[in-house]
Design an enzyme around this catalytic site. Sequence first.
Site: not given
Length: 324
Positions: A53, A120-121, A274, A302
């Site tokens: 996120g 990711s986040w 990605d 990704h």
Amino acid sequence: MDKYRDQKHAVQYLYPPVETFDQRMIDVGQGHRVYVEQCGNPQGVPVVVCHGGPGGGSSPAMRRYFDPDVYRVILFDQRGCGRSTPHASCQDNTTWHLVADMELIRRQLEVDSWMVFGGSWGATLSLIYAQAHPDRVRHLILRGVFLMTEAELDWFYGGGAGKFWPETWAKFVALIPENERGDMIAAYNKRLFSGNISEEIRYGRAWSAWENALASIHSNGTSGESPGDYARAFARLENHYFTNHGFLEKDGQILANMGRISHIPGVIVQGRYDMICPPVMAWRLNELWPAGELKMVRGAGHALSEPGISAELVLVMKRIAEDL
């Protein structure tokens, strides 16, 4: 950044579905209550999962990357998203609140130290948590590295990725007047926090659609429409964090602080293609991490659900278990 889509494409590599043995809401302060669940072996090696996120939330599929006989898997929904309350709230919601929440969860679950797994986040949060509490982290497992730098935000919201997906980028910018397109994060912020719920949902869906469309290497540039409440929460939280540069003190802070965790073993699993989080950041991170190992997955983008990404992550966790 990141949402976990199309798990059916990766399911062949995952462990069978597993039920939780513990679900709870933890009061973390400032009016926030965070959802936490545990599955696998209650006496196993603790591993906490940081979802993407910001604002993505956890899902049952995330339980399936770990051997349930070996690992005690801890999932939680970060402030404002998933089953945590209040939903979509950005009040008292910063990176440092999330780091403190992880420590509170660790203490309440009586975990001395744990592995930290994030994509990711979630990789951003994992690294920041480790740098703040290096004595509590046994191992870092990262996927689709995002380091919350200005260069990364400019790539994705300043037109860099749009050069590869011009038709999809055009849809993303079309909702914004031309005189505001020089700062898409600020332009969307104005509308995601307008106080008009229907407007916030409309722009939340557009914000989410831009990211969803580029998550998979097999994307055709389109994505399904996300449920309104989910899209609004995801977009508001993500935009809130990006507007505030991740609440970090300086650009490039994570790379500058790698000396704090140079001794912690870790693995980076990165898709070669990605489009959301370019591989150069994973490479730079690995260059500064003596105990880290970079695994570049060819033919992958990704998303966690990319078959190559899922297969590599499951293999990584198997190899770590063998060395325990």
